[in-house]
Design a protein around this motif. Structure first.
Motif, mmCIF file in Angstrom:
data_model
loop_
_atom_site.group_PDB
_atom_site.id
_atom_site.type_symbol
_atom_site.label_atom_id
_atom_site.label_comp_id
_atom_site.label_asym_id
_atom_site.label_seq_id
_atom_site.Cartn_x
_atom_site.Cartn_y
_atom_site.Cartn_z
ATOM 1 N N GLU A 52 35.015 42.170 23.714
ATOM 2 C CA GLU A 52 34.162 41.676 24.638
ATOM 3 C C GLU A 52 34.432 42.202 26.080
ATOM 4 O OE1 GLU A 52 33.797 37.415 24.181
ATOM 5 O OE2 GLU A 52 34.089 37.478 22.263
ATOM 6 N N ALA A 53 33.411 41.796 26.865
ATOM 7 C CA ALA A 53 33.688 42.310 28.271
ATOM 8 C C ALA A 53 34.381 41.116 29.029
ATOM 9 C CB ALA A 53 32.448 42.506 29.077
ATOM 10 N N LEU A 54 35.349 41.417 29.819
ATOM 11 C CA LEU A 54 36.162 40.480 30.592
ATOM 12 C C LEU A 54 35.734 40.371 31.948
ATOM 13 C CD1 LEU A 54 38.077 38.328 29.950
ATOM 14 C CD2 LEU A 54 39.813 40.049 30.659
ATOM 15 N N ILE A 55 35.070 39.461 32.480
ATOM 16 C CA ILE A 55 34.525 39.368 33.906
ATOM 17 C C ILE A 55 35.896 38.544 34.649
ATOM 18 C CG2 ILE A 55 32.954 38.776 35.543
ATOM 19 C CD1 ILE A 55 30.883 38.640 32.899
ATOM 20 N N LEU A 56 36.467 39.049 35.448
ATOM 21 C CA LEU A 56 37.835 38.770 36.041
ATOM 22 C C LEU A 56 37.154 37.649 37.057
ATOM 23 C CD1 LEU A 56 39.755 41.774 36.608
ATOM 24 C CD2 LEU A 56 40.193 39.962 34.796
ATOM 25 N N HIS A 57 36.273 37.647 37.759
ATOM 26 C CA HIS A 57 35.924 36.685 38.761
ATOM 27 C C HIS A 57 35.486 35.289 38.255
ATOM 28 C CE1 HIS A 57 31.892 38.043 38.084
ATOM 29 N NE2 HIS A 57 31.502 36.825 38.274
ATOM 30 N N GLU A 58 34.906 35.461 36.917
ATOM 31 C CA GLU A 58 34.784 34.095 36.029
ATOM 32 C C GLU A 58 36.228 33.388 35.796
ATOM 33 O OE1 GLU A 58 32.792 34.899 32.601
ATOM 34 O OE2 GLU A 58 30.745 35.284 33.730
ATOM 35 N N LEU A 59 37.253 33.927 35.919
ATOM 36 C CA LEU A 59 38.654 33.552 35.715
ATOM 37 C C LEU A 59 39.422 33.111 36.851
ATOM 38 C CD1 LEU A 59 40.038 36.219 33.115
ATOM 39 C CD2 LEU A 59 38.917 33.891 32.621
ATOM 40 N N ILE A 60 39.023 33.523 38.007
ATOM 41 C CA ILE A 60 39.798 33.352 39.295
ATOM 42 C C ILE A 60 39.509 32.101 39.570
ATOM 43 C CG2 ILE A 60 39.777 33.794 41.562
ATOM 44 C CD1 ILE A 60 39.195 36.552 41.113
ATOM 45 N N ALA A 61 38.433 31.515 39.773
ATOM 46 C CA ALA A 61 37.926 29.921 39.950
ATOM 47 C C ALA A 61 38.958 29.048 39.252
ATOM 48 C CB ALA A 61 36.618 29.785 39.995
ATOM 49 N N PHE A 63 41.683 29.296 37.637
ATOM 50 C CA PHE A 63 42.966 29.419 37.661
ATOM 51 C C PHE A 63 43.521 28.951 39.123
ATOM 52 C CE2 PHE A 63 42.997 32.217 33.906
ATOM 53 C CZ PHE A 63 43.974 31.718 33.444
ATOM 54 N N ILE A 64 42.725 29.026 39.994
ATOM 55 C CA ILE A 64 42.833 28.715 41.442
ATOM 56 C C ILE A 64 42.991 26.997 41.427
ATOM 57 C CG2 ILE A 64 41.912 28.262 43.739
ATOM 58 C CD1 ILE A 64 41.075 31.295 43.584
ATOM 59 N N ILE A 65 42.157 26.790 40.543
ATOM 60 C CA ILE A 65 41.823 25.026 40.459
ATOM 61 C C ILE A 65 42.937 24.586 39.802
ATOM 62 C CG2 ILE A 65 40.659 23.087 39.418
ATOM 63 C CD1 ILE A 65 38.222 24.708 39.846
ATOM 64 N N LEU A 66 43.624 25.403 38.559
ATOM 65 C CA LEU A 66 44.632 24.768 38.109
ATOM 66 C C LEU A 66 45.949 24.979 38.890
ATOM 67 C CD1 LEU A 66 44.285 26.508 34.443
ATOM 68 C CD2 LEU A 66 44.136 24.178 34.907
ATOM 69 N N MET A 67 46.074 26.079 39.672
ATOM 70 C CA MET A 67 47.118 26.167 40.334
ATOM 71 C C MET A 67 47.188 25.277 41.627
ATOM 72 S SD MET A 67 48.073 29.568 43.227
ATOM 73 C CE MET A 67 46.365 29.001 44.206
ATOM 74 N N LEU A 68 46.191 24.630 42.288
ATOM 75 C CA LEU A 68 46.117 23.707 43.258
ATOM 76 C C LEU A 68 46.736 22.385 42.540
ATOM 77 C CD1 LEU A 68 42.869 24.611 45.273
ATOM 78 C CD2 LEU A 68 45.300 24.969 45.876
ATOM 79 N N ALA A 69 46.011 21.700 41.379
ATOM 80 C CA ALA A 69 46.155 20.843 40.511
ATOM 81 C C ALA A 69 47.593 20.746 40.234
ATOM 82 C CB ALA A 69 45.361 20.890 39.460
ATOM 83 N N GLY A 70 48.266 22.051 39.873
ATOM 84 C CA GLY A 70 49.659 22.051 39.550
ATOM 85 C C GLY A 70 50.607 22.021 40.702
ATOM 86 N N GLY A 71 50.262 22.278 41.989
ATOM 87 C CA GLY A 71 51.030 22.087 42.951
ATOM 88 C C GLY A 71 51.161 20.538 43.310
ATOM 89 N N LEU A 72 49.749 20.081 43.198
ATOM 90 C CA LEU A 72 49.758 18.416 43.459
ATOM 91 C C LEU A 72 50.682 17.891 42.442
ATOM 92 C CD1 LEU A 72 46.004 18.098 44.425
ATOM 93 C CD2 LEU A 72 47.749 17.784 45.831
#
Length: 556
Positions: A52-61, A63-72
């Motif tokens: 399958e085609a992997l669209i990276l920009h669909e994964l960025i958002a 993972f950013i949310i998870l990163m911020l949540a992980g920081g909190l």
């Protein structure tokens, strides 16, 4: 014997359970975020391997949310952990300090000073490490392991089974080493208690040690204990080495077995590359914490010894105290009837003591050393309690009195003057906490202490040193009298107040004692006749009994 209820060293943990719960929830949230991130990486990897085609920009958002949540979540985890640690430590210290002031005087007679200081310093430090580091990290291990294993079980039950089968045998062996560590820790604490007691005696007895050239004896006693400590540390070091070896096994043997099984499942087609990648990532999350369990078990066994030693302090019986706060009134102040007392069951000190002290009278206790007169003083202050007989003060049985109220009616001037580290003014103010500077100065004038205080480098703000080391014996005694003046108690106990001073200094102290004795009931222990020349009655003690009672109408 009246108690306020048994206190447990673990009560603060129960009290602040909500901080502990918040810490566990934030730990779970952080672990779950990591699991979600690993799961997302696994899904993306499987999509990639499936063509399958992997669209990276669909994964960025995401993972950013998870990163911020992980920081909190990580910030919340740190905040709740520190809050729990600070609050529990403060409560433990407060519990112990509050308990110490309610423990009978006899406890401090029998417990070595070095042992007690080790408990209040070293053992509390150990317990702080338990609450601030070991327990929180142990909770992290449990929560992380449960969360990760739940995910692994959902993805592949066989992987979970292999993971769980690898760890228990090694952890069981590690637990056995923890038991040996606990035994070594108990012996270690006892040895450090002995070293503390010997060191305290050497410091407090430095004058005698230097005078009698006791260096060699003190050195031998210290060296003997140090040799035992070294031997204990060798055994403890060996246990630590074995524990580190077990930690190494726990870290790597299960990891190797699980990796091999993971490859087998992949070859057999029962596991995707993405799930395998997530499993490897998450196994690393639990392998290191589980590998540290042997060390945690050893630490917990050692810290438990400290907890038990502090619990021994909390389990001490408290001084019996009634609820009565009576007015100091009436003709009869003190009545002792048929008092028998001994510091131990087989050693009787006082035998059938009977005496009555009337308001405003000046009573003297005389007798040879060991005759029992100082023991009577301790009974009057409530430091010990008679095995037989009755003790009444102002017409009320001693057990009816609230101890603080009773002792507020008693002022003490002792031959062994104790001054706390601090200033002259601070030491005198202990007679009446919150006293004004004018009240302190007035008390010092009455005690004949003001003039010498003003000649000190900083007057009333001069530091007296440990136990008043910067002052002479006569100066310390005058401060003790000033403290008693400031307290202004109706009953005054004088325990050999001039025995440690020269004749010239004694004359000045005697004049101060005459002033403080006016309009008070005075009981004096003395060897010198000059100390009791104003006594109205004299009780002569011998072998724990009153052998003579003399009523005097005129001074000698």
């Amino acid at each position: 014997m009246k108690q306020t209820g048994r206190q447990s060293i673990m009560n603060p943990i129960k009290k602040y359970w909500y901080w502990g719960l918040a810490y566990m929830l934030s730990t779970y949230a952080l672990t779950q975020i990591i699991v979600w991130g690993s799961s997302g990486i696994a899904a993306a990897t499987d999509r990639l391997f499936s063509g399958e085609a992997l669209i990276l920009h669909e994964l960025i958002a995401p993972f950013i949310i998870l990163m911020l949540a992980g920081g909190l979540a990580a910030a919340a985890k740190s905040y709740t952990k520190n809050s729990l640690s600070v609050l529990t430590q403060a409560d433990i210290r407060n519990m112990l300090v509050s308990k110490l002031v309610r423990i009978p005087y006899s406890y401090f007679d029998t417990e070595g000073t070095g042992t007690l200081m080790n408990k209040l310093l070293s053992d509390i430090y150990q317990l702080e490490s338990l609450f601030s580091e070991t327990i929180p990290e142990f909770l992290v291990i449990i929560i992380t392991t449960v969360t990760v294993c739940t995910y692994i079980g959902i993805q592949n039950p066989r992987l979970l089974l292999v993971t769980l089968l690898c760890y228990p045998p090694l952890l069981w062996l590690a637990n056995g080493m923890g038991g040996k560590a606990g035994q070594a820790a108990a012996a270690r604490r006892r040895l450090y208690d002995e070293l503390g007691n010997v060191s305290y005696d050497a410091i407090q007895g430095i004058l005698v040690g230097k005078t009698f050239n006791l260096y060699e004896l003190q050195k031998q006693r210290t060296f003997h204990i140090i040799e035992q400590i070294v031997e204990n540390e060798r055994g403890r070091t060996l246990i630590q080495a074995v524990t580190f070896f077990m930690e190494h096994l726990v870290r790597w043997i299960p990891r190797l077995v699980c990796y091999l099984f993971c490859l087998y499942e992949l070859v057999m087609g029962r596991l995707s590359v993405g799930v395998m990648l997530a499993y490897v990532m998450l196994l690393d999350r639990i392998a290191a914490p589980l590998g540290s369990i042997p060390r945690f078990l050893m630490d917990i066994r050692e810290y438990r010894i400290s907890a038990q030693r502090l619990q021994e302090v909390l389990d001490q019986e408290e001084e019996p105290s009634g609820a009565g706060c009576f007015e100091p009134e009436g003709e009869t102040v003190i009545e002792l009837e048929h008092i028998d007392f001994g510091y131990s069951q087989d050693r009787e000190i006082l035998k059938d003591i009977n005496l009555t002290v009337r308001s405003g009278s000046n009573i003297a206790f005389v007798g040879s050393s060991g005759s029992g007169k100082s023991t009577v003083m301790k009974l009057l202050c409530g430091f010990y309690y008679p095995q037989k007989g009755s003790y009444r003060i102002y017409g009320h049985d001693f057990h009816e009195w609230n101890l603080q109220a009773l002792r507020s009616n008693i002022g003490l001037v002792s031959q062994n003057v104790f001054l706390f580290p601090g200033t002259v003014a601070e030491n005198i103010s202990y007679g009446k906490p919150g006293a004004s500077r004018e009240e302190i100065i007035d008390a010092c004038r009455k005690a004949g202490a003001h003039d010498f205080i003003m000649r000190l480098p900083m007057g009333y703000e001069t530091e007296v040193g440990e136990r008043g080391a910067k002052l002479s014996g006569g100066q310390k005694q005058r401060l003790s009298i000033a403290r008693a003046f400031l307290k202004d108690a109706p009953i005054l106990l004088l325990d050999e107040p001039t025995s440690a001073v020269d004749v010239e200094t004694e004359a000045g102290i005697q004049e101060a004692l005459r002033k403080i004795s006016e309009n008070r009931t005075v009981i004096t222990i003395a060897h010198r006749l000059s100390t009791i020349e104003d006594a109205d009655e004299i009780y002569e003690f011998d072998n724990g009994q009153i052998v003579r009672h003399t009523i005097r109408k005129e001074g000698i």
